[in-house]
Design an enzyme around this catalytic site. Structure first.
Site, mmCIF file in Angstrom:
data_model
loop_
_atom_site.group_PDB
_atom_site.id
_atom_site.type_symbol
_atom_site.label_atom_id
_atom_site.label_comp_id
_atom_site.label_asym_id
_atom_site.label_seq_id
_atom_site.Cartn_x
_atom_site.Cartn_y
_atom_site.Cartn_z
ATOM 1 N N ALA A 1 48.840 43.984 40.541
ATOM 2 C CA ALA A 1 49.620 44.567 40.480
ATOM 3 C C ALA A 1 51.102 44.111 40.892
ATOM 4 C CB ALA A 1 49.178 45.839 39.911
ATOM 5 N N HIS B 1 44.087 37.738 38.008
ATOM 6 C CA HIS B 1 42.357 38.111 37.675
ATOM 7 C C HIS B 1 41.367 37.436 36.696
ATOM 8 C CE1 HIS B 1 42.142 42.014 41.017
ATOM 9 N NE2 HIS B 1 43.030 42.137 40.566
ATOM 10 N N GLU C 1 41.023 34.394 40.470
ATOM 11 C CA GLU C 1 40.341 35.053 41.778
ATOM 12 C C GLU C 1 40.188 34.080 43.461
ATOM 13 O OE1 GLU C 1 37.407 38.083 41.198
ATOM 14 O OE2 GLU C 1 39.728 39.740 40.778
#
Length: 236
Positions: free
Chosen positions: A123, A159, A194
């Site tokens: 985030a 991600h 990731e």
């Protein structure tokens, strides 16, 4: 302006923030830094517990954090900060509180001036983009506007996954990004896998990690770039 934009905090089977901790150490430098931590993406964890978790890992590499929730005046806390760290969690809740506390302009101004290095993961990486429209999170709260810090002129999808799990028939991440491009045709999107991160400094950007990054743009076939490739077009 110096940014370290990390896709995720934790790799499967590893401790929290273990894989990027040395990148964080190198980014902040050898001299100990006490960064201002923004825990606003934490919803199922208390801000105190979130701070403690991040603090422990930063202490391992010679740095420290203090959370903004301890300050009566969040704007002044940013004004006085030497570095800022924005953790992952709910992008929607994070942006709601950033807007509610009137932090957007003061963070942006200090980071762009070069006076406050910025570290974000998940985030926190979304927050550096023009908007949060390429987050993966459910809209659990009104973010009080989709506009984010606009530190970089492109969108990140943290991600990033190439396909859905076996047996799942819903839309892939690429399907969702294709939808975004239809209504936002003039902006690049970087699918940041990731274990990967972007380093922005000296007006340049590079990909760090073992994985390629997937690049999306309206009317351009999606393609892959490796950490050895030139990403500077994303900053134009």
């Amino acid at each position: 302006m110096r940014l370290l934009l990390i896709s995720n905090s934790t790799m499967a089977g590893e401790e929290y923030l273990d894989y990027p901790k040395n990148n964080i150490k190198e980014f902040l430098g050898e001299k100990p830094v006490k960064a201002l931590f923004i825990p606003y993406a934490g919803v199922t964890v208390s801000f105190d517990d979130y701070e403690a978790k991040v603090k422990a890992k930063f202490n391992e590499v010679g740095h420290d954090v203090v959370s903004i929730h301890h300050f009566d005046d969040p704007v002044k806390a940013v004004e006085d900060a030497t570095a800022i760290v924005v953790g992952g969690g709910s992008t929607w809740n994070m942006l709601h509180l950033v807007h509610k506390n009137k932090l957007t302009e003061v963070i942006r101004r200090k980071v762009i001036s070069g006076n406050m290095p910025y570290i974000g993961w998940s985030a926190g990486s979304n927050l550096a983009c023009p908007t949060i429209k390429t987050t993966n999170d459910m809209p659990i709260i009104d973010p009080l506007g989709f506009d984010a810090l606009n530190l970089i002129p492109f969108q990140i999808n943290p991600h990033y996954l190439d396909k859905n799990p076996d047996g799942h028939g819903g839309e892939t991440r690429e399907d969702r990004i294709n939808e975004f491009m239809v209504v936002n045709p003039n902006i690049y999107i970087a699918g940041l896998r990731e274990g990967s991160m972007f380093l922005v400094e000296n007006g340049k950007i590079k990909l760090i990690g073992k994985h390629n990054c997937r690049i999306f743009k309206k009317d351009v076939k999606a393609y892959e770039l490796s950490p050895k490739d030139d990403f500077n077009f994303l900053l134009k």
